[in-house]
Design a protein around this motif. Structure first.
Motif, short mmCIF file in Angstrom:
data_model
loop_
_atom_site.label_atom_id
_atom_site.label_comp_id
_atom_site.label_asym_id
_atom_site.label_seq_id
_atom_site.Cartn_x
_atom_site.Cartn_y
_atom_site.Cartn_z
N SER B 55 0.84 -1.20 0.00
CA SER B 55 0.00 0.00 0.00
C SER B 55 0.87 1.25 0.00
CB SER B 55 -0.93 0.01 1.21
OG SER B 55 -1.74 -1.13 1.20
N SER B 56 1.89 1.29 0.87
CA SER B 56 2.73 2.48 0.94
C SER B 56 3.39 2.75 -0.39
CB SER B 56 3.81 2.35 2.01
OG SER B 56 3.35 1.59 3.07
N MET B 57 4.00 1.71 -0.96
CA MET B 57 4.71 1.93 -2.22
C MET B 57 3.73 2.25 -3.34
SD MET B 57 7.94 -0.63 -2.31
CE MET B 57 7.34 -2.10 -1.54
N GLY B 58 2.62 1.54 -3.34
CA GLY B 58 1.63 1.78 -4.39
C GLY B 58 1.08 3.20 -4.33
N ILE B 59 0.81 3.69 -3.12
CA ILE B 59 0.28 5.04 -2.96
C ILE B 59 1.30 6.07 -3.44
CG2 ILE B 59 -0.39 6.76 -1.26
CD1 ILE B 59 -1.66 4.35 0.31
N LEU B 60 2.56 5.89 -3.01
CA LEU B 60 3.60 6.83 -3.42
C LEU B 60 3.77 6.87 -4.93
CD1 LEU B 60 6.42 6.45 -0.74
CD2 LEU B 60 4.86 8.36 -1.14
N ILE B 124 -5.62 3.35 -7.50
CA ILE B 124 -5.48 4.74 -7.03
C ILE B 124 -5.11 5.67 -8.18
CG2 ILE B 124 -4.39 6.25 -5.35
CD1 ILE B 124 -3.79 3.96 -3.65
N GLY B 125 -4.20 5.20 -9.05
CA GLY B 125 -3.79 6.04 -10.16
C GLY B 125 -4.98 6.49 -10.99
N PHE B 166 -8.24 11.68 -2.11
CA PHE B 166 -7.07 10.82 -2.22
C PHE B 166 -6.90 9.97 -0.97
CE2 PHE B 166 -2.49 10.05 -1.79
CZ PHE B 166 -2.30 9.31 -2.95
N ILE B 167 -7.10 10.56 0.21
CA ILE B 167 -7.03 9.79 1.45
C ILE B 167 -8.07 8.68 1.43
CG2 ILE B 167 -7.35 9.91 3.95
CD1 ILE B 167 -4.72 11.06 2.98
N GLY B 168 -9.25 9.01 0.92
CA GLY B 168 -10.29 8.00 0.81
C GLY B 168 -9.85 6.82 -0.06
N PHE B 169 -9.30 7.13 -1.24
CA PHE B 169 -8.84 6.06 -2.14
C PHE B 169 -7.75 5.24 -1.46
CE2 PHE B 169 -9.52 9.38 -5.66
CZ PHE B 169 -10.87 9.16 -5.64
N ARG B 230 -7.96 7.71 8.14
CA ARG B 230 -8.82 8.73 7.55
C ARG B 230 -9.05 9.86 8.54
NH1 ARG B 230 -12.03 5.41 4.01
NH2 ARG B 230 -12.68 4.32 5.87
N GLY B 231 -9.37 9.47 9.78
CA GLY B 231 -9.63 10.46 10.82
C GLY B 231 -8.44 11.38 11.03
N VAL B 232 -7.26 10.80 11.15
CA VAL B 232 -6.05 11.60 11.40
C VAL B 232 -5.84 12.61 10.27
CG1 VAL B 232 -3.53 11.51 11.43
CG2 VAL B 232 -4.86 9.90 12.81
N PHE B 233 -5.90 12.13 9.01
CA PHE B 233 -5.56 13.02 7.90
C PHE B 233 -6.64 14.07 7.68
CE2 PHE B 233 -2.39 9.87 6.78
CZ PHE B 233 -1.36 10.71 6.41
N LEU B 234 -7.89 13.67 7.76
CA LEU B 234 -8.93 14.63 7.44
C LEU B 234 -9.12 15.62 8.58
CD1 LEU B 234 -11.34 12.45 5.35
CD2 LEU B 234 -9.39 13.83 4.70
N GLU B 235 -8.82 15.20 9.79
CA GLU B 235 -8.87 16.14 10.92
C GLU B 235 -7.79 17.20 10.76
OE1 GLU B 235 -10.92 17.61 13.77
OE2 GLU B 235 -11.40 15.67 12.87
N LYS B 236 -6.55 16.70 10.50
CA LYS B 236 -5.43 17.59 10.28
C LYS B 236 -5.72 18.49 9.08
CE LYS B 236 -0.55 17.26 8.96
NZ LYS B 236 -0.66 17.34 7.50
N GLY B 237 -6.36 17.87 8.06
CA GLY B 237 -6.65 18.62 6.85
C GLY B 237 -7.48 19.86 7.10
N LYS B 238 -8.36 19.79 8.07
CA LYS B 238 -9.21 20.95 8.33
C LYS B 238 -8.36 22.15 8.72
CE LYS B 238 -13.49 18.73 9.46
NZ LYS B 238 -13.82 17.72 10.46
N VAL B 239 -7.23 21.91 9.38
CA VAL B 239 -6.41 23.02 9.84
C VAL B 239 -5.53 23.56 8.72
CG1 VAL B 239 -4.85 23.81 11.64
CG2 VAL B 239 -6.38 21.89 12.07
#
Lengths: 256, 242
Positions: B55-60, B124-125, B166-169, B230-239
């Motif tokens: 997942s990590s490599m594929g996402i990158l 994802i692509g 993107f975070i969702g995907f 998802r929670g971590v990224f989208l929460e941070k995303g709000k800021v």
């Protein structure tokens, strides 16, 4: 007009979106290094195209655009970006980055001067941040820095749009129908902000608009366009009914 | 359809005989028994590792590929090869890709990781490219008008508009890779699938049941993990980001 007091000098500018159909038909005009000029004219007459040719969001078909001591019409790549960052632009629909905060939107005005990795980490110079806060105060949004842009009203968004453009420390400010999506009261406020900021920071302002009364009220100079040509260029007082008929055609719309 | 039914011996009698078999099979699965705790634990952990690494490599990798494939931002010479890569990555089921990689790099987790990286790029692509193609170009235009470099236009004009999706995907793909990582082992590409397959072949149905139950537990844990990410990224995303 001598070269030192001229901010922008357009020579024989032609734009054809479709071959043979000239939206701009050889525009030649100079803009002074100060003051607010309003470009008026009916819809589809090339006002917006003229402005977008100046900062090259639209590619001119022919002609020269002298700005900052050079012809910027043929520029590409880095040279074009360096010319663009000296030209601020305000849009009809504000064009803020909706999901970024107001402060980030203002700082995006400095992106032409910020390397990508610093922009990514939001490491903007303190000087830029201070200036952004000062400008936010000036446009009356001092307490909105951390709000997301999509939480603002139309008038507030346009204030952010103007502040973003001024953040560039531009040598020219273009505004493409900045009040067309706003109510009359807000429109007057927005025009006032643009005139005042232009004066205070010594930035010449060119505004496209179709509200003749608003143009008369705020502009030092009026440019009337019709059919891709300039048909009037002079002070607001000179906008007689005859001139307006030349610009817009017909007369039934002129209130007795 | 009738022809197909006849040819495939899909009849009521056949179905009833099948049910009989099924009942015996389930009978032998109960109660579940962890026959080889070592190989169960090893397989599960290997599956988890395959899923997370892939997942990590594929996402990158799919970030730039998806960006290059977006036709509203990129010229044809960039979109064409990027779209070809995505199409190729999506052509085959992960198991087929896994078989190819087993032949190419040998048995083991490496083949599984490679197979799932390919699957991640395909998924994802493609979705990332489509998300970029739907963004508002007005915001991009405004950032371009400030004289921003191409990278800065991407960072300020494009990414904020697609970050949430993107975070969702990415979390969906993590979930999907977790499931697929339990399967690539069947063709020898590492993970719990290998353990499962050999238990089947030895008719250790009670151990099979234990493996299946632990896979279910792992997928559920993965679900929780994905929700948390998802929670971590989208929460941070709000800021500052999204």
């Amino acid at each position: 007009m001598n070269a030192a007091s001229t901010a922008l000098s357009v020579r024989g500018l032609v734009k054809e979106y479709v071959r043979g159909k000239k939206v701009l038909d050889g525009i030649t005009i100079d803009f002074a290094a100060s003051g607010l000029s309003a470009v008026i004219g009916p819809s589809g007459t090339g006002k917006s195209t003229l402005l977008r040719c100046v900062n090259r969001l639209v590619e001119p078909t022919a002609g020269q655009i002298h700005f900052g001591g050079r012809d910027i019409a043929p520029l590409k790549g880095r040279a074009l970006r360096e010319a663009r960052r000296e030209i601020g632009m305000v849009f009809q629909e504000y064009n803020l980055v909706e999901r970024l905060s107001v402060m980030e939107n203002l700082l995006s005005g400095r992106l032409g001067y910020t390397p990508a990795f610093k922009a990514w980490l939001r490491r903007f110079p303190q000087e830029d941040i201070d200036r952004a806060f000062a400008l936010l105060d000036q446009v009356g949004l001092g307490s909105f820095a951390n709000q997301r842009a999509d939480a603002l009203s139309g008038g507030q968004r346009q204030r952010v749009g103007i502040a973003r453009a001024v953040m560039q420390r531009p040598k020219l400010l273009l505004a493409d129908e900045p009040t067309s999506s706003l109510d009359p009261k807000t429109s007057v406020e927005i025009m006032g902000i643009m005139r005042d900021l232009g004066r205070e920071h010594g930035i010449p302002v060119i505004v496209n608009m179709h509200d003749v009364e608003l143009a008369k009220r705020f502009a030092d100079r009026i440019v009337g366009m019709s059919g891709g040509r300039i048909v009037y260029d002079g002070p607001p007082d000179g906008l007689t009914d005859d001139v307006l008929k030349t610009i817009y055609g017909g007369e039934s719309w002129l209130a007795g | 359809m009738i022809y197909a039914l006849g040819r495939l011996d899909f009849s009521w009698d056949r179905f009833v005989t099948g049910l009989d078999n099924g009942a015996r099979f389930i009978g032998r699965m109960l109660p579940p028994r962890i026959a080889q705790p070592d190989s169960l634990a090893k397989g599960l952990i290997e599956s988890l590792e395959i899923a997370i690494l892939a997942s990590s490599m594929g996402i990158l990798l799919s970030l730039p590929i998806g960006l290059f494939a977006a036709r509203n931002l990129m010229p044809v010479w960039a979109t064409w090869p990027a779209r070809a890569i995505i199409a190729a990555a999506r052509s085959f089921h992960p198991v087929i890709v896994a078989i190819i990689f087993v032949k190419a790099v040998g048995f083991g987790a490496l083949a599984g990781i490679c197979a799932l990286v390919v699957a991640s790029i395909g998924f994802i692509g493609k979705l990332f490219a489509e998300a970029i193609e739907e963004i508002s170009l007005k915001q991009v235009e405004a950032v371009r008008a400030t004289g921003a470099s191409f990278m800065n236009v991407i960072l300020f004009g494009v990414l904020p508009q697609v970050f949430g999706r993107f975070i969702g995907f990415a979390t969906y793909q993590l979930d999907s890779n977790l499931r697929n990582s339990t399967m690539v082992g069947i063709v020898g590409a590492g993970g719990i699938g290998g353990t499962l397959f050999s238990a089947f072949q030895r008719f250790d149905y009670d151990f099979v049941a234990a493996i299946l139950l632990s896979i279910i537990a792992m997928i559920m844990a993965g679900e929780v993990l994905a929700t948390w990410v998802r929670g971590v990224f989208l929460e941070k995303g709000k800021v500052d980001g999204e």
